[in-house]
Scaffold this motif. Structure first.
Motif, PDB file in Angstrom:
ATOM      1  N   HIS A 125       0.766   4.788  13.060  1.00 56.73           N
ATOM      2  CA  HIS A 125      -0.313   3.901  13.509  1.00 56.73           C
ATOM      3  C   HIS A 125      -1.348   3.673  12.406  1.00 56.73           C
ATOM      4  O   HIS A 125      -2.551   3.684  12.645  1.00 56.73           O
ATOM      5  N   LYS A 126      -0.856   3.454  11.201  1.00 53.35           N
ATOM      6  CA  LYS A 126      -1.756   3.185  10.076  1.00 53.35           C
ATOM      7  C   LYS A 126      -2.304   1.764  10.167  1.00 53.35           C
ATOM      8  O   LYS A 126      -1.687   0.878  10.751  1.00 53.35           O
ATOM      9  N   LYS A 127      -3.462   1.552   9.560  1.00 54.23           N
ATOM     10  CA  LYS A 127      -4.058   0.221   9.488  1.00 54.23           C
ATOM     11  C   LYS A 127      -3.492  -0.578   8.323  1.00 54.23           C
ATOM     12  O   LYS A 127      -3.681  -1.789   8.242  1.00 54.23           O
ATOM     13  N   MET A 128      -2.813   0.110   7.393  1.00 54.10           N
ATOM     14  CA  MET A 128      -2.216  -0.588   6.259  1.00 54.10           C
ATOM     15  C   MET A 128      -0.976   0.170   5.812  1.00 54.10           C
ATOM     16  O   MET A 128      -0.785   1.337   6.158  1.00 54.10           O
ATOM     17  N   GLY A 155      -0.957 -10.969   8.244  1.00 53.48           N
ATOM     18  CA  GLY A 155      -1.913  -9.977   7.784  1.00 53.48           C
ATOM     19  C   GLY A 155      -2.451 -10.308   6.406  1.00 53.48           C
ATOM     20  O   GLY A 155      -2.442 -11.464   5.975  1.00 53.48           O
ATOM     21  N   GLU A 156      -2.915  -9.278   5.708  1.00 53.02           N
ATOM     22  CA  GLU A 156      -3.477  -9.433   4.379  1.00 53.02           C
ATOM     23  C   GLU A 156      -2.862  -8.397   3.451  1.00 53.02           C
ATOM     24  O   GLU A 156      -2.345  -7.370   3.908  1.00 53.02           O
ATOM     25  N   GLU A 157      -2.912  -8.667   2.152  1.00 54.42           N
ATOM     26  CA  GLU A 157      -2.296  -7.757   1.185  1.00 54.42           C
ATOM     27  C   GLU A 157      -3.172  -7.662  -0.063  1.00 54.42           C
ATOM     28  O   GLU A 157      -3.764  -8.657  -0.497  1.00 54.42           O
ATOM     29  N   PHE A 158      -3.240  -6.459  -0.603  1.00 55.76           N
ATOM     30  CA  PHE A 158      -3.960  -6.212  -1.853  1.00 55.76           C
ATOM     31  C   PHE A 158      -2.971  -5.665  -2.866  1.00 55.76           C
ATOM     32  O   PHE A 158      -2.105  -4.848  -2.527  1.00 55.76           O
ATOM     33  N   VAL A 159      -3.076  -6.119  -4.110  1.00 57.31           N
ATOM     34  CA  VAL A 159      -2.174  -5.636  -5.151  1.00 57.31           C
ATOM     35  C   VAL A 159      -2.970  -5.367  -6.426  1.00 57.31           C
ATOM     36  O   VAL A 159      -3.894  -6.114  -6.768  1.00 57.31           O
ATOM     37  N   TYR A 160      -2.617  -4.272  -7.105  1.00 52.78           N
ATOM     38  CA  TYR A 160      -3.241  -3.891  -8.376  1.00 52.78           C
ATOM     39  C   TYR A 160      -2.124  -3.659  -9.384  1.00 52.78           C
ATOM     40  O   TYR A 160      -1.163  -2.929  -9.102  1.00 52.78           O
ATOM     41  N   LEU A 184      -5.459  -8.517  -6.942  1.00 49.21           N
ATOM     42  CA  LEU A 184      -5.375  -9.729  -6.132  1.00 49.21           C
ATOM     43  C   LEU A 184      -5.428  -9.348  -4.662  1.00 49.21           C
ATOM     44  O   LEU A 184      -4.822  -8.354  -4.248  1.00 49.21           O
ATOM     45  N   TYR A 185      -6.155 -10.122  -3.887  1.00 48.10           N
ATOM     46  CA  TYR A 185      -6.227  -9.936  -2.433  1.00 48.10           C
ATOM     47  C   TYR A 185      -5.891 -11.287  -1.809  1.00 48.10           C
ATOM     48  O   TYR A 185      -6.483 -12.302  -2.176  1.00 48.10           O
ATOM     49  N   PHE A 186      -4.932 -11.318  -0.864  1.00 50.94           N
ATOM     50  CA  PHE A 186      -4.507 -12.615  -0.353  1.00 50.94           C
ATOM     51  C   PHE A 186      -4.010 -12.511   1.085  1.00 50.94           C
ATOM     52  O   PHE A 186      -3.729 -11.421   1.597  1.00 50.94           O
ATOM     53  N   ASP A 187      -3.896 -13.661   1.715  1.00 54.99           N
ATOM     54  CA  ASP A 187      -3.349 -13.786   3.063  1.00 54.99           C
ATOM     55  C   ASP A 187      -1.831 -13.697   2.951  1.00 54.99           C
ATOM     56  O   ASP A 187      -1.188 -14.589   2.390  1.00 54.99           O
ATOM     57  N   SER A 188      -1.242 -12.618   3.475  1.00 59.07           N
ATOM     58  CA  SER A 188       0.191 -12.386   3.277  1.00 59.07           C
ATOM     59  C   SER A 188       1.068 -13.235   4.188  1.00 59.07           C
ATOM     60  O   SER A 188       2.292 -13.191   4.078  1.00 59.07           O
ATOM     61  N   CYS A 202       7.350  -3.433 -15.095  1.00 58.84           N
ATOM     62  CA  CYS A 202       6.235  -4.036 -14.358  1.00 58.84           C
ATOM     63  C   CYS A 202       6.060  -3.282 -13.046  1.00 58.84           C
ATOM     64  O   CYS A 202       6.933  -3.330 -12.171  1.00 58.84           O
ATOM     65  N   ARG A 203       4.941  -2.583 -12.909  1.00 58.66           N
ATOM     66  CA  ARG A 203       4.692  -1.786 -11.705  1.00 58.66           C
ATOM     67  C   ARG A 203       3.352  -2.164 -11.100  1.00 58.66           C
ATOM     68  O   ARG A 203       2.378  -2.386 -11.808  1.00 58.66           O
ATOM     69  N   ILE A 204       3.334  -2.196  -9.772  1.00 52.57           N
ATOM     70  CA  ILE A 204       2.121  -2.550  -9.040  1.00 52.57           C
ATOM     71  C   ILE A 204       1.911  -1.568  -7.893  1.00 52.57           C
ATOM     72  O   ILE A 204       2.854  -0.923  -7.429  1.00 52.57           O
ATOM     73  N   VAL A 205       0.665  -1.448  -7.468  1.00 53.77           N
ATOM     74  CA  VAL A 205       0.328  -0.751  -6.231  1.00 53.77           C
ATOM     75  C   VAL A 205      -0.117  -1.813  -5.240  1.00 53.77           C
ATOM     76  O   VAL A 205      -0.955  -2.660  -5.574  1.00 53.77           O
ATOM     77  N   ALA A 206       0.464  -1.796  -4.050  1.00 53.19           N
ATOM     78  CA  ALA A 206       0.122  -2.796  -3.043  1.00 53.19           C
ATOM     79  C   ALA A 206      -0.207  -2.110  -1.726  1.00 53.19           C
ATOM     80  O   ALA A 206       0.285  -1.012  -1.438  1.00 53.19           O
ATOM     81  N   ALA A 207      -1.044  -2.757  -0.944  1.00 56.51           N
ATOM     82  CA  ALA A 207      -1.375  -2.280   0.398  1.00 56.51           C
ATOM     83  C   ALA A 207      -1.358  -3.477   1.328  1.00 56.51           C
ATOM     84  O   ALA A 207      -2.110  -4.437   1.135  1.00 56.51           O
ATOM     85  N   ALA A 208      -0.462  -3.438   2.326  1.00 57.58           N
ATOM     86  CA  ALA A 208      -0.332  -4.535   3.281  1.00 57.58           C
ATOM     87  C   ALA A 208      -0.955  -4.120   4.607  1.00 57.58           C
ATOM     88  O   ALA A 208      -0.609  -3.078   5.167  1.00 57.58           O
ATOM     89  N   ALA A 209      -1.887  -4.926   5.090  1.00 54.73           N
ATOM     90  CA  ALA A 209      -2.559  -4.658   6.365  1.00 54.73           C
ATOM     91  C   ALA A 209      -2.092  -5.693   7.377  1.00 54.73           C
ATOM     92  O   ALA A 209      -2.422  -6.878   7.247  1.00 54.73           O
ATOM     93  N   PRO A 210      -1.296  -5.289   8.376  1.00 51.51           N
ATOM     94  CA  PRO A 210      -0.774  -6.261   9.341  1.00 51.51           C
ATOM     95  C   PRO A 210      -1.861  -6.786  10.261  1.00 51.51           C
ATOM     96  O   PRO A 210      -2.898  -6.153  10.457  1.00 51.51           O
TER      97      PRO A 210
END
Length: 248
Positions: A125-128, A155-160, A184-188, A202-210
């Motif tokens: 039950h995570k928020k992201m 949802g929304e997504e953040f990527v670094y 980057l922060y965007f509407d997923s 090429c590596r990224i950290v992303a967090a997707a919030a549904p």
């Protein structure tokens, strides 16, 4: 007047995220839903005999079977990978949740375009949904050959960007190049794709919030990959290559 300091009770979760035989968990969740094997079979399209063997630990489930069972039971797939549910304990006055993962731990999903490690999968039950992604696809042709279309999920997504350079493509904007240290922060729900834009990894950290009650991001990603691959090869979607999570 006596004053007593109250320290909120914290929950420190640190597991190795292993459950090579989730059959007992599936059986417990099915019974708690008051569902028979035949009913779960009808919801998942899997044979009741196969479900029975899976619950007994006689066979190991593939990723696509876990995804089907999670939809049939209407639970997050990570619940199937955890321990059998226990009777709920009385809720403390204050609850703090914390998950610690060591290097190399997580739930790994490999496709031709991406290598993804989903983090904190044992926390329900995570928020992201946090993840580390290594990007392999260099062109939209490579990406579309696997997925068939842009990835999109409510949802929304953040990527670094951790390392290398990534080209971020969408169905609404011109491609933009992101370098290490950019974010980057965007509407997923907007169709999107990450492409490798440099010779180094090429590596990224992303967090997707549904947004709302939606299919888990990991299920959306793998489902699109399998359907796109099957369509490109002229096969039915259930004949596409299977991908299984690897937990450490």
């Amino acid at each position: 007047m006596k004053i007593t300091d109250s320290i909120p009770k914290m929950t420190d979760t640190h597991t190795d995220n292993r459950n090579s035989n989730p059959g007992a968990t599936i059986r417990a969740l099915r019974r708690s839903a008051d569902m028979t094997l035949a009913q779960l079979s009808a919801k998942t399209g899997l044979a009741a005999s196969a479900l029975s063997k899976l619950e007994a630990g006689h066979i190991s489930p593939s990723f696509d079977k876990l995804a089907a069972i999670s939809r049939g039971l209407d639970v997050d797939m990570t619940e199937l990978l955890g321990s059998p549910p226990q009777a709920p304990a009385p809720a403390p006055i204050s609850i703090g949740r914390r998950v610690v993962l060591r290097a190399g731990e997580g739930q790994h999903v490999e496709t031709r375009s991406y290598s993804q490690t989903y983090l904190a999968t044992e926390l329900l039950h995570k928020k992201m949904t946090p993840m580390v992604v290594e990007v392999h696809a260099r062109t939209m042709d490579e990406f579309l050959a696997e997925f068939g279309d842009f990835i999109r999920h409510p949802g929304e997504e953040f990527v670094y960007i951790i390392e290398g350079e990534v080209e971020f493509c969408t169905d609404l904007y011109a491609p933009i190049r992101l370098c290490a240290g950019d974010s980057l922060y965007f509407d997923s729900e907007m169709g999107h794709a990450y492409l490798k834009a440099s010779d180094v990894p090429c590596r990224i950290v992303a967090a997707a919030a549904p947004r709302g009650s939606v299919e888990p991001v990991i299920d959306t990603f793998v489902s699109m990959s399998e359907k796109g691959t099957a369509a490109a090869e002229g096969q039915p979607s259930d004949a596409s290559p299977r991908r299984s999570p690897r937990a450490k």
